[in-house]
Design a protein around this motif. Structure first.
Motif, PDB file in Angstrom:
ATOM      1  N   TYR A   1       0.828  -1.209   0.000  1.00 14.20           N
ATOM      2  CA  TYR A   1       0.000   0.000   0.000  1.00 14.20           C
ATOM      3  C   TYR A   1       0.862   1.259   0.000  1.00 14.20           C
TER       4      TYR A   1
ATOM      5  N   GLY B   1      -6.827  -4.884   2.831  1.00 14.57           N
ATOM      6  CA  GLY B   1      -6.476  -3.476   3.014  1.00 14.57           C
ATOM      7  C   GLY B   1      -6.950  -2.903   4.326  1.00 14.57           C
TER       8      GLY B   1
ATOM      9  N   VAL C   1      -9.079   0.979   9.767  1.00 20.22           N
ATOM     10  CA  VAL C   1      -9.110   1.765   8.537  1.00 20.22           C
ATOM     11  C   VAL C   1      -9.069   0.794   7.359  1.00 20.22           C
ATOM     12  N   VAL C   2      -9.781   1.157   6.302  1.00 24.63           N
ATOM     13  CA  VAL C   2      -9.823   0.341   5.087  1.00 24.63           C
ATOM     14  C   VAL C   2      -9.309   1.185   3.930  1.00 24.63           C
ATOM     15  N   PHE C   3      -8.226   0.734   3.307  1.00 22.40           N
ATOM     16  CA  PHE C   3      -7.666   1.483   2.191  1.00 22.40           C
ATOM     17  C   PHE C   3      -8.523   1.280   0.945  1.00 22.40           C
ATOM     18  N   HIS C   4      -8.573   2.305   0.130  1.00 22.73           N
ATOM     19  CA  HIS C   4      -9.527   2.367  -0.958  1.00 22.73           C
ATOM     20  C   HIS C   4      -9.281   1.297  -2.025  1.00 22.73           C
TER      21      HIS C   4
ATOM     22  N   TYR D   1      -6.587   8.251   1.464  1.00 20.58           N
ATOM     23  CA  TYR D   1      -6.560   6.920   0.859  1.00 20.58           C
ATOM     24  C   TYR D   1      -7.304   5.851   1.659  1.00 20.58           C
ATOM     25  N   TYR D   2      -7.909   6.223   2.787  1.00 24.58           N
ATOM     26  CA  TYR D   2      -8.606   5.209   3.566  1.00 24.58           C
ATOM     27  C   TYR D   2      -9.883   5.770   4.174  1.00 24.58           C
ATOM     28  N   THR D   3     -10.735   4.860   4.604  1.00 20.40           N
ATOM     29  CA  THR D   3     -11.948   5.184   5.350  1.00 20.40           C
ATOM     30  C   THR D   3     -11.840   4.542   6.721  1.00 20.40           C
TER      31      THR D   3
END
Length: 278
Positions: free
Chosen positions: A118, A151, A185-188, A177-179
């Protein structure tokens, strides 16, 4: 531990590693034995075994044990943008040359939970190269590969990730780049669209594509010399003409069998370039 007990434990360890190879086709015979000994010591506690022989019995006769043991033998904890100066050097020295290719293939060998994958995807996005790049992320641990492909990371780790990203010469905020949700957190998905996750062993498997850049950081330090040389030979063979190799801060090509195949490129950050004509 007495000398006799230590010698017995060493024999038991070799027998376990042989048993794993013959039963499950995972080859740890070229891994640094001192490192394996430390990891197996922790595993003995988890599996409530007094000796490695007891653990071997479980590994051979209970199919559920080996996947759990694999977690102890392989998973390395890393950070995103670990050693920020390495990523600064990629931006300033390597990226300008990667721009000259119409498409790019990058191999992250020993990707573990995906921090390096990532990090590179974000760097390439910031440099305008991600759209033409495919990143191959490989590991021998299927659980680690699944984690990397998801991710998802614990939110408690993000502060360190963000600090490293900022120090790497970032052009954006890592939060772009994440939520964040439910403590994670989750990367897009837009990053993952440029990643291919695959099982691959540096001990037993062969080259599978021609790469422009190979990153294998903080993996070779867990290998004995012969396996280090095998892995470096794979990287040499997989790299295109004048391709790049990145190693960890404690790793070097200097005393390897393949030192003559590479030029130092950014030596202080362990970045090498394959010599012309190879």
């Amino acid at each position: 531990m007495s000398h006799r007990k230590a010698r017995t434990a060493d024999i038991e360890q070799r027998l376990l590693i042989d048993a794993i190879f013959h039963r499950y086709h995972y080859d740890f015979r070229g891994y640094a034995q001192a490192s394996l000994k430390r990891r197996l010591g922790t595993a003995l506690l988890h599996f409530d075994c007094a000796t490695i022989s007891q653990l071997q019995d479980k590994v051979l006769h209970d199919p559920a044990v080996f996947p759990a043991l694999l977690e102890y033998l392989t998973v390395q904890v890393s950070d995103m943008f670990r050693d920020p100066s390495y990523f600064q050097a990629l931006r300033s020295e390597v990226v300008p040359l990667l721009r000259t290719y119409p498409s790019l293939k990058i191999w992250v060998a020993g990707c573990s939970a995906g921090e390096e994958v990532y990090s590179l995807a974000i760097l390439l996005h910031e440099e305008g190269l991600l759209e033409r790049t495919l990143i191959y992320a490989t590991d021998i641990n299927p659980h680690a590969l699944r984690a990397a492909e998801s991710g998802v990371f614990d939110v408690a780790r993000v502060a360190a990730f963000t600090e490293n990203h900022s120090r790497s010469g970032a052009r954006t905020s890592l939060s772009d780049y994440y939520t964040a949700r439910y403590g994670r957190v989750v990367f897009h998905k837009a990053l993952r669209d440029h990643m291919v996750f695959s099982d691959h062993s540096l001990a037993t498997d062969s080259v599978f594509a021609e790469m422009h850049f190979v990153s294998c950081r903080n993996v070779l330090i867990y290998f004995e010399r012969d396996l280090q040389n095998r892995a470096l030979g794979l990287f040499r063979d997989s790299l295109c003409h004048r391709g790049f190799l990145g190693l960890g801060s404690k790793e070097s090509l200097r005393f390897s069998a393949h030192a003559d195949a590479f030029d130092d490129f950014v030596l202080e950050d362990r970045i090498y370039r394959k010599k012309a004509g190879l």
